[in-house]
Design a protein around this motif. Structure first.
Motif, PDB file in Angstrom:
ATOM      1  N   ALA A  53       2.417  -1.970  19.081  1.00 41.80           N
ATOM      2  CA  ALA A  53       1.223  -2.149  18.244  1.00 41.80           C
ATOM      3  C   ALA A  53       1.274  -1.282  16.993  1.00 41.80           C
ATOM      4  CB  ALA A  53      -0.027  -1.816  19.062  1.00 41.80           C
ATOM      5  N   GLY A  54       1.762  -0.057  17.130  1.00 44.70           N
ATOM      6  CA  GLY A  54       1.837   0.818  15.971  1.00 44.70           C
ATOM      7  C   GLY A  54       2.809   0.323  14.929  1.00 44.70           C
ATOM      8  N   THR A  55       3.968  -0.140  15.387  1.00 47.31           N
ATOM      9  CA  THR A  55       4.967  -0.668  14.458  1.00 47.31           C
ATOM     10  C   THR A  55       4.436  -1.902  13.753  1.00 47.31           C
ATOM     11  OG1 THR A  55       6.850   0.226  15.681  1.00 47.31           O
ATOM     12  CG2 THR A  55       7.258  -1.726  14.324  1.00 47.31           C
ATOM     13  N   ARG A  56       3.816  -2.812  14.501  1.00 43.04           N
ATOM     14  CA  ARG A  56       3.306  -4.039  13.889  1.00 43.04           C
ATOM     15  C   ARG A  56       2.220  -3.731  12.856  1.00 43.04           C
ATOM     16  NH1 ARG A  56       2.120  -6.174  18.852  1.00 43.04           N
ATOM     17  NH2 ARG A  56       0.076  -6.815  18.044  1.00 43.04           N
ATOM     18  N   ALA A  57       1.422  -2.708  13.133  1.00 44.14           N
ATOM     19  CA  ALA A  57       0.347  -2.372  12.208  1.00 44.14           C
ATOM     20  C   ALA A  57       0.878  -1.850  10.877  1.00 44.14           C
ATOM     21  CB  ALA A  57      -0.575  -1.332  12.834  1.00 44.14           C
ATOM     22  N   SER A  58       2.132  -1.367  10.874  1.00 45.36           N
ATOM     23  CA  SER A  58       2.694  -0.838   9.632  1.00 45.36           C
ATOM     24  C   SER A  58       3.090  -1.933   8.662  1.00 45.36           C
ATOM     25  CB  SER A  58       3.927   0.024   9.938  1.00 45.36           C
ATOM     26  OG  SER A  58       5.032  -0.787  10.330  1.00 45.36           O
ATOM     27  N   ALA A  59       3.119  -3.175   9.115  1.00 46.50           N
ATOM     28  CA  ALA A  59       3.525  -4.275   8.232  1.00 46.50           C
ATOM     29  C   ALA A  59       2.629  -4.342   6.999  1.00 46.50           C
ATOM     30  CB  ALA A  59       3.499  -5.604   8.989  1.00 46.50           C
ATOM     31  N   GLY A  60       1.376  -3.988   7.163  1.00 41.81           N
ATOM     32  CA  GLY A  60       0.450  -4.054   6.040  1.00 41.81           C
ATOM     33  C   GLY A  60       0.775  -3.078   4.927  1.00 41.81           C
ATOM     34  N   LEU A  61       1.574  -2.035   5.222  1.00 37.75           N
ATOM     35  CA  LEU A  61       1.907  -1.055   4.191  1.00 37.75           C
ATOM     36  C   LEU A  61       2.846  -1.629   3.136  1.00 37.75           C
ATOM     37  CD1 LEU A  61       2.449   2.169   6.335  1.00 37.75           C
ATOM     38  CD2 LEU A  61       0.363   1.364   5.219  1.00 37.75           C
ATOM     39  N   ALA A  62       3.450  -2.793   3.428  1.00 34.37           N
ATOM     40  CA  ALA A  62       4.324  -3.427   2.443  1.00 34.37           C
ATOM     41  C   ALA A  62       3.529  -4.086   1.320  1.00 34.37           C
ATOM     42  CB  ALA A  62       5.217  -4.465   3.131  1.00 34.37           C
ATOM     43  N   VAL A  63       2.231  -4.240   1.496  1.00 41.16           N
ATOM     44  CA  VAL A  63       1.375  -4.811   0.450  1.00 41.16           C
ATOM     45  C   VAL A  63       1.164  -3.756  -0.633  1.00 41.16           C
ATOM     46  CG1 VAL A  63      -0.904  -5.760  -0.071  1.00 41.16           C
ATOM     47  CG2 VAL A  63       0.235  -6.322   2.100  1.00 41.16           C
ATOM     48  N   ARG A  64       1.304  -4.147  -1.866  1.00 40.20           N
ATOM     49  CA  ARG A  64       1.173  -3.204  -2.969  1.00 40.20           C
ATOM     50  C   ARG A  64      -0.185  -2.487  -2.917  1.00 40.20           C
ATOM     51  NH1 ARG A  64       4.126  -2.642  -7.509  1.00 40.20           N
ATOM     52  NH2 ARG A  64       3.132  -1.688  -9.349  1.00 40.20           N
ATOM     53  N   GLY A  65      -0.148  -1.193  -2.939  1.00 39.27           N
ATOM     54  CA  GLY A  65      -1.365  -0.388  -2.936  1.00 39.27           C
ATOM     55  C   GLY A  65      -1.880  -0.020  -1.559  1.00 39.27           C
ATOM     56  N   ALA A  66      -1.351  -0.631  -0.488  1.00 39.24           N
ATOM     57  CA  ALA A  66      -1.905  -0.377   0.844  1.00 39.24           C
ATOM     58  C   ALA A  66      -1.644   1.049   1.310  1.00 39.24           C
ATOM     59  CB  ALA A  66      -1.327  -1.378   1.843  1.00 39.24           C
ATOM     60  N   ALA A  67      -0.406   1.520   1.162  1.00 39.17           N
ATOM     61  CA  ALA A  67      -0.096   2.886   1.590  1.00 39.17           C
ATOM     62  C   ALA A  67      -0.886   3.892   0.764  1.00 39.17           C
ATOM     63  CB  ALA A  67       1.401   3.149   1.471  1.00 39.17           C
ATOM     64  N   ARG A  68      -1.113   3.582  -0.505  1.00 40.05           N
ATOM     65  CA  ARG A  68      -1.918   4.464  -1.347  1.00 40.05           C
ATOM     66  C   ARG A  68      -3.364   4.478  -0.860  1.00 40.05           C
ATOM     67  NH1 ARG A  68      -1.314   2.982  -7.385  1.00 40.05           N
ATOM     68  NH2 ARG A  68      -2.443   1.112  -6.672  1.00 40.05           N
TER      69      ARG A  68
END
Length: 422
Positions: A214-229
């Motif tokens: 679940a944790g790994t799958r949730a990181s997929a959203g960080l590939a969206v521009r601005g998400a990690a920020r």
């Protein structure tokens, strides 16, 4: 799995942490310095004192598993009770060493990591602290200070400099093969968050989330521009490969994903590493390079799951719903702060809270996730396996840390205003 009797017969085992906690509670207030707010032994108490020095699961494997058989529960309990005098004296020596540390103005290192085992040794050799405790404690903290600290940082810097070409190639190779997690439906974390917030973490629910990555799958959203920020983990639109680096300042560290490899290791080396960690510097650097290219820039699924749990549980801090006990307890702690209530209820300067702190209150979730990432990253470096029953203390401790930082900044601001008005 329930430990209560069923139609099929009585329970045959109990979770180890529950057995340890029950025995620990029998020791009373004398071990408070080694306990958390719930009265359980601290994670470091178990790791540094109970396991290696009292229970010794390497010699007694029947006392070391995740669950203790019914036939062995009494033995585990008795081993802890038999060590009651040593453990109480250990707690007293820890208090003495912390006083000596303050008197000597020593600030480097985590006192629990540095002193717990030495305190147990003092308890065994000296008993409870006596009239000479102050002098003994001062000698011990000075000895430990002289044996640890900058030497690890110097070795880290030398390795990073001497092996710069090879490490640069390793970093480039790691980031050429960055995994792309498959996004999926939001993980059902509510059940676990509810149980851990109520003080009885559901280990089975935690394991199911681990198995589902679940944790790994949730990181997929960080590939969206601005998400990690938006998560507060970087100042960049998208995470970039870290620099190797060869210098750092604990007071001016960038956001987690923007830190160089040196900066990521520096904080841990200066806070909790011991001399025995020196030989592993090359391995730690290689592991950190590999970790930087993994989901959430963390190496273990437990760590990634913990960040996911923290992200979800902290949603209620900024006005979101609070569907679980973890959400509600974090929200309650946050909303108890007078400065938070003023910022949320009064516009702008009318709150009396400095502008930079008002901004941080509104975006508290970002600060929370940054500190949570740093905590779980540090646990990975120290090889500390996070167990389900430890998750709540971690989630709650991160918020307490954020609040303490805010209080200190508010105090400093008021002091400056008072001095300016004088």
């Amino acid at each position: 799995m329930s430990t209560h009797a069923t139609a099929a017969g009585p329970a045959v085992s109990m979770p180890r942490d529950r057995v340890v906690a029950a025995a620990w509670a029998e020791l009373g207030p004398g071990v408070a310095a080694l306990s958390n707010a719930s009265g359980r032994p601290l994670a470091r108490t178990v790791k540094l004192i109970l396991d290696p020095l009292v229970l010794r699961p390497a010699q007694n494997p029947h006392l070391g598993g995740g669950r203790i058989e019914q036939a062995d529960i009494a033995e585990l309990r008795q081993r802890i009770l038999d060590a009651a005098a040593d453990l109480t004296a250990t707690a007293d020596w820890f208090a003495a060493l912390k006083r000596a540390r303050r008197a000597a103005r020593i600030t480097g290192g985590n006192p629990q990591d540095l002193y717990f085992q030495r305190c147990f040794e003092l308890a065994r050799t000296h008993g409870a602290p006596g009239a000479d405790a102050g002098q003994v404690a001062l000698e011990v903290v000075q000895e430990i200070r002289d044996a640890t600290g900058d030497m690890t940082v110097a070795q880290l810097r030398r390795h990073m400099t001497d092996q710069a070409d090879a490490l640069t190639a390793l970093l480039a190779a790691a980031w050429r093969e960055v995994p792309s997690p498959e996004p999926g439906a939001p993980a059902p974390v509510e059940g676990f968050l509810d149980s851990c917030g109520e003080g009885d973490a559901d280990g089975d629910a935690f394991d199911q989330l681990l198995e589902a990555a679940a944790g790994t799958r949730a990181s997929a959203g960080l590939a969206v521009r601005g998400a990690a920020r938006d998560h507060g983990l970087t100042d960049l639109p998208l995470p970039e490969p870290p620099r190797l680096g060869d210098n750092a300042s604990k007071n001016r560290l960038p956001k987690p994903f923007d830190r160089s490899v040196f900066e990521r290791l520096f904080a841990a080396f200066t806070s909790s590493f011991h001399r025995e960690s020196m030989d592993s510097v090359p391995g730690l650097v290689r592991a950190e390079i590999a970790r930087s290219a993994l989901p959430w820039q963390l190496g273990e699924e437990r760590s990634r799951l913990t960040v996911l749990l923290g992200r979800e549980a902290s949603g209620g801090l900024t006005g979101g719903p609070q569907p679980t006990a973890a959400h509600r307890r974090l929200g309650s702690r946050w909303e108890r702060e007078a400065y938070v209530r003023r910022v949320l209820r009064l516009p702008g300067a009318a709150s009396g809270v400095p502008e930079d702190l008002r901004s941080d209150v509104v975006t508290v979730r970002q600060a929370y996730l940054r500190r949570l990432w740093v905590r779980v990253h540090g646990r990975e470096l120290r090889g500390e396996r996070l167990e389900p029953h430890e998750v709540w203390d971690l989630l709650d401790g991160v918020l307490r840390s954020v609040i303490m930082d805010h209080r200190q900044r508010l105090k400093q601001s008021l002091t400056r205003e008072t001095a300016g008005a004088a």
